[in-house]
Write a protein that holds these residues in place. Sequence first.
Motif, mmCIF file in Angstrom:
data_model
loop_
_atom_site.group_PDB
_atom_site.id
_atom_site.type_symbol
_atom_site.label_atom_id
_atom_site.label_comp_id
_atom_site.label_asym_id
_atom_site.label_seq_id
_atom_site.Cartn_x
_atom_site.Cartn_y
_atom_site.Cartn_z
ATOM 1 N N ARG A 95 54.297 -6.761 22.811
ATOM 2 C CA ARG A 95 53.631 -6.219 23.997
ATOM 3 C C ARG A 95 52.693 -5.101 23.546
ATOM 4 O O ARG A 95 53.098 -4.192 22.819
ATOM 5 N N THR A 155 57.246 -23.174 25.672
ATOM 6 C CA THR A 155 57.925 -21.905 25.971
ATOM 7 C C THR A 155 58.105 -21.075 24.710
ATOM 8 O O THR A 155 57.853 -19.860 24.702
ATOM 9 N N SER A 200 54.780 -19.664 23.604
ATOM 10 C CA SER A 200 54.399 -18.581 24.510
ATOM 11 C C SER A 200 55.049 -17.267 24.092
ATOM 12 O O SER A 200 54.379 -16.229 23.984
ATOM 13 N N PHE A 250 53.492 -13.540 24.935
ATOM 14 C CA PHE A 250 53.454 -13.731 26.388
ATOM 15 C C PHE A 250 54.884 -13.746 26.924
ATOM 16 O O PHE A 250 55.705 -14.556 26.493
ATOM 17 N N SER A 251 55.176 -12.900 27.875
ATOM 18 C CA SER A 251 56.513 -12.874 28.475
ATOM 19 C C SER A 251 56.640 -13.880 29.617
ATOM 20 O O SER A 251 57.747 -14.221 30.030
ATOM 21 N N ASP A 252 55.513 -14.348 30.141
ATOM 22 C CA ASP A 252 55.489 -15.284 31.270
ATOM 23 C C ASP A 252 54.822 -16.576 30.817
ATOM 24 O O ASP A 252 53.609 -16.618 30.565
ATOM 25 N N VAL A 253 55.596 -17.656 30.693
ATOM 26 C CA VAL A 253 55.052 -18.915 30.188
ATOM 27 C C VAL A 253 54.006 -19.499 31.139
ATOM 28 O O VAL A 253 53.034 -20.126 30.700
ATOM 29 N N ASN A 254 54.150 -19.281 32.432
ATOM 30 C CA ASN A 254 53.157 -19.791 33.398
ATOM 31 C C ASN A 254 51.803 -19.099 33.205
ATOM 32 O O ASN A 254 50.746 -19.734 33.314
ATOM 33 N N TYR A 255 51.850 -17.804 32.933
ATOM 34 C CA TYR A 255 50.622 -17.056 32.654
ATOM 35 C C TYR A 255 49.965 -17.580 31.380
ATOM 36 O O TYR A 255 48.740 -17.772 31.314
#
Length: 308
Positions: free
Chosen positions: A220, A273, A276, A281-286
């Motif tokens: 992050r 996943t 990601s 990335f903590s949010d795979v959809n993002y």
Amino acid sequence: MPSGKYLQKIDLTHPKYLQTLVENRRVFNLQNCELNVFESYQQAWRVPLTFSDFVITSMVRGKKIMHLLDKPSFDYLPGETVIVPADETMVIDFPEASADNPSQCIALAVDARYVTDTLQYLNSYYNNDPDEQHQWRLQFNQYHFENDTEITETINKIIRVCSSGDKAKNIFADLSLKELLIRLLQSQHLMQVKVESDTAGNHSRLHHVLHFIHQHLTERISMDHLSRKAYLSRNAFFKWFREQFGITPLEYINRERIKLAKQLLADPRQSVTSVSLQCGFSDVNYFVRLFKKAEGITPGSYQACLIK
């Protein structure tokens, strides 16, 4: 493979108007530039092409092999751009061109005075940070690169303007041409600083920031922390970074993470996943949304294409 970085397709020349089957040329002349559309409909090798002005070329469809600047040859594909100095001969192969699979490329020849005026504008007004003295100039050690979204959109705009019948098209073309030159210069500057930051991480504030980003790309990264690394307020940091490179710090971080993701997705054992998370990335959809916006395809579909 689909990609959001491809230029919009240009209508091919009607067969009855073709003057040659190799590098058939259509020309659109404006005050400060000349747009050329080249098409080839049969295989050919070692075809020379020279412009008396600086030229920006970009592939639309098909494939070429370029021999340029006494460097090793390379495949030239849609979604990519090459810049060439004035009076430099490109030698081109067309290994796959046919009537059913023609190659098509645009070449934008730009008046030397216009290039000089744009460089003077950048050096005089656009980058006056006393701590980051940088002489803006075209660099031909970086001449072949993948388009980003902004460059693609700007080239598409120039093609539309040049081929239109609008009486004000010289004005609109000048605005878009200046934007394209600035974006190309910023892109070159970013590539140069990125390469240098690996070995000169503390050479300047720019090198320091990019070195830190790449050292922590999978973690992050706080914008406030990056701002402190640059010894700037958050707002000043965002403005300074965009002036230097033409994109925001977050856009740059996400772009580099997508590049890493494409490498990881080449391994069929990796899940979307997992990739990601490995890319920070903590949010795979993002992650999926960003990947599709950048590449025109979801990471799952991208991986499926690679392992067919």
